[in-house]
Design an enzyme around this catalytic site. Structure first.
Site, short mmCIF file in Angstrom:
data_model
loop_
_atom_site.label_atom_id
_atom_site.label_comp_id
_atom_site.label_asym_id
_atom_site.label_seq_id
_atom_site.Cartn_x
_atom_site.Cartn_y
_atom_site.Cartn_z
N ASP A 59 -2.12 -20.90 -16.59
CA ASP A 59 -1.73 -19.71 -17.35
C ASP A 59 -3.00 -19.10 -17.96
OD1 ASP A 59 -0.71 -17.83 -19.00
OD2 ASP A 59 0.72 -19.11 -20.03
N THR A 93 -4.21 -12.83 -16.40
CA THR A 93 -5.17 -13.07 -15.31
C THR A 93 -5.47 -11.77 -14.58
OG1 THR A 93 -4.11 -15.23 -15.09
CG2 THR A 93 -5.66 -14.62 -13.37
N ASP A 393 6.75 -17.57 -21.24
CA ASP A 393 6.46 -16.40 -20.39
C ASP A 393 7.71 -15.94 -19.64
OD1 ASP A 393 3.95 -16.50 -21.32
OD2 ASP A 393 2.95 -16.91 -19.42
#
Length: 531
Positions: A59, A93, A393
């Site tokens: 993550d 990301t 998430d």
């Protein structure tokens, strides 16, 4: 010579090309760290703290929070990426990758003499067009359970392995649907996340009720009751000192005894009121009665309650009091005057579970609970942490989809579509700013490229296939990460959040533009002036 050097001979300065090179190098360095994490086939990173604690994660948000980043520019990018996570819950990301790639593509033109301001103007024009394209490609859908399952699966598979993702998906979607109330914003704090270091990670489950991380405090109390009334209160059932400093003076032992009895009677009257309520609602039936108190209950009171077959839990967490009334119904009571059956909630099953030295109280089988518990199980601490981050998430992804009322196709399909639209839009941009538009289009393709690369396919070959398929069919085509072939993301059920993509385009452009326009880095703070 830099003017700052005249003012402060000890200052450190990087100018023009050198400053840009330093910034681009930092952005690419951070990009290289997170590059291999993207997508469901991304690899893991192992973080080892100073104390030797291990954290396994892919993550991006966790990585950027836990890593020590010393370079100021890299630290700036990391803060933007973690802010993206705070706002939308995903896309960390991607954020770092796109910023790094925007700077890399801009550098190609700047090294040939193009001024950074012109590239920045091109980026701005490209962002406006990209947001228009995003509006066109978003898919408005009624957010039924099937769609939400697909959204959650897309999010979770990038954090944990596929087998575990399938277990978590159902739990995550059902928990959000349980706490959702028409006309109110979705409050994810009503989904309690409890960890149990026990069994394997695929035993993680959704409890339609509440799990408290403590048990009853009296050995004579039952460990399990069915069809129970739940009495939630915030009343002290123990002797407390007065709030103002006061003293009692007595002459004889009898007076002292009287005083103690009067104090005791005050508490016993409160306990008796609870017992009377229990007798009133449970007479003639074998229903259970559970008292959950936010304040303390002393041993005498516990003993009295146990004799009357009442289970009592003391010092429950404040946040659980709100959850209890939402899960079981009833009201949280602050005074024991005028108690009646309307104050009580109901649960089909209440039982205590002991794991090692820890006790857990399960309150299950609630009718239409508006607060639920995700019980995360795993064999060790880092597995539990990994699942907890992934679940958080997943919950945010489902919440975003419901609030947006629309989704966008995933698997790199949106980025390919926007890049194609920008190339077609380029001729309508006047002057050299169109080079900035081209750089922006090339930079967005980093997402499908890295997805293909992390899945073990040739990135150029895969990208060309997808672009060809897109230009021929004019449909939103993504990459099938199992075969490396183009596929329709919609048919495969791969959906991303609209708000995540929108936030990505905004924040990446702003930060990349700001970094490009830096032409001098000075370290001339107050600390370097001492000496």
């Amino acid at each position: 010579m830099a003017a700052i050097k005249v003012l402060n001979s000890k200052s450190e300065v990087a100018r023009a090309q050198a400053a840009l090179a330093v910034n681009i190098c930092a952005a690419r360095g951070l990009q290289d760290v997170l590059r291999t994490n993207l997508g469901p086939k991304g690899t893991m990173k192992m973080l080892v703290s100073g104390a030797g604690d291990i954290k396994l994660t892919k993550d991006g948000n966790v990585l950027l929070h836990e890593m020590q980043i010393q370079h100021p520019t890299a630290s700036l990018i990391a803060k933007v990426a973690t802010a993206q996570d705070d706002i939308t819950g995903d896309g960390t990301t991607s954020n770092v990758l796109i910023i790094g790639e925007l700077l890399k593509q801009a550098d190609l033109y700047i090294s040939e003499g193009l001024h950074p301001r012109i590239v920045a103007e091109g980026f701005e024009a490209a962002k406006t067009k990209a947001l228009e394209v995003l509006e066109e490609v978003k898919v408005k859908k009624e957010m039924k359970r099937e769609i939400l399952l697909e959204v959650a699966r897309t999010s979770l598979q990038t954090k944990v392995h596929a087998e575990l993702a399938d277990v978590l998906v159902e739990a995550v979607v059902d928990s959000v649907l349980a706490v959702r109330r028409p006309g109110y914003p979705i409050d994810l704090f009503m989904v309690e996340i409890i960890e149990m270091k026990h069994k394997s990670e695929t035993d993680t489950q959704l409890i339609r009720g509440l799990v408290l991380d403590h048990g009853a405090r009296h050995p004579a109390m039952k460990k399990r009751v069915e069809d129970a009334f739940i009495f939630t209160c915030n009343v002290s059932l123990e002797y407390e000192k007065t709030e103002v400093s006061s003293g009692f003076f007595y002459k004889t032992a009898e007076e002292k005894e009287k005083l103690v009895k009067a104090e005791r009677k005050f508490i016993e009257d409160r306990v008796q009121k609870i017992i009377d309520l229990k007798d009133k609602v449970c007479s003639g039936s074998n229903k259970g009665f559970v008292v959950i108190n936010q304040k303390g209950i002393d041993p005498f009171s516990l003993d009295t309650l146990a004799k009357h077959g009442i289970i009592a839990l003391r010092r429950a967490k404040r946040r659980n009091m709100e959850r209890l009334t939402l899960a079981c119904g009833g009201m949280a009571v602050n005074s024991l005057e005028d108690l009646d059956i309307d104050c009580l909630g109901h649960a089909g099953l209440v039982f205590e579970y002991t794991l090692g030295e820890e006790k857990f109280t399960f309150i299950e089988d609630c009718v239409n609970p508006r607060s639920v518990t995700l019980l995360i199980k795993g064999p060790n601490k880092h597995t539990l942490t990994l699942i907890k981050d992934a679940v958080r998430d997943g919950l945010r992804a489902v919440k975003n989809a419901i609030e947006d009322g629309c989704v966008v196709p995933g698997a790199g399909a949106v980025e390919v579509a926007i890049a194609d639209a920008l190339v077609n839009h380029k001729p309508s941009v006047k002057g050299r700013a169109r080079l900035g538009v081209q750089a922006f289009a090339d930079a967005l393709l980093i997402i499908p490229k890295v997805l293909a690369q992390n899945s073990g396919f040739d990135l150029q070959e895969t990208l060309v296939k997808v672009q060809t398929e897109h230009s021929e069919s004019k449909q939103l085509v993504g990459i099938d990460l199992n075969t490396g072939e183009p596929m329709l993301a919609e048919d495969a059920g791969i959906w991303d959040n609209y708000c995540v993509k929108k936030q990505l385009l905004h924040s990446c452009t702003v930060i990349a533009t700001n970094i490009l326009l830096v032409d001098e880095i000075m370290r001339a703070g107050m600390t370097s002036l001492k000496g």
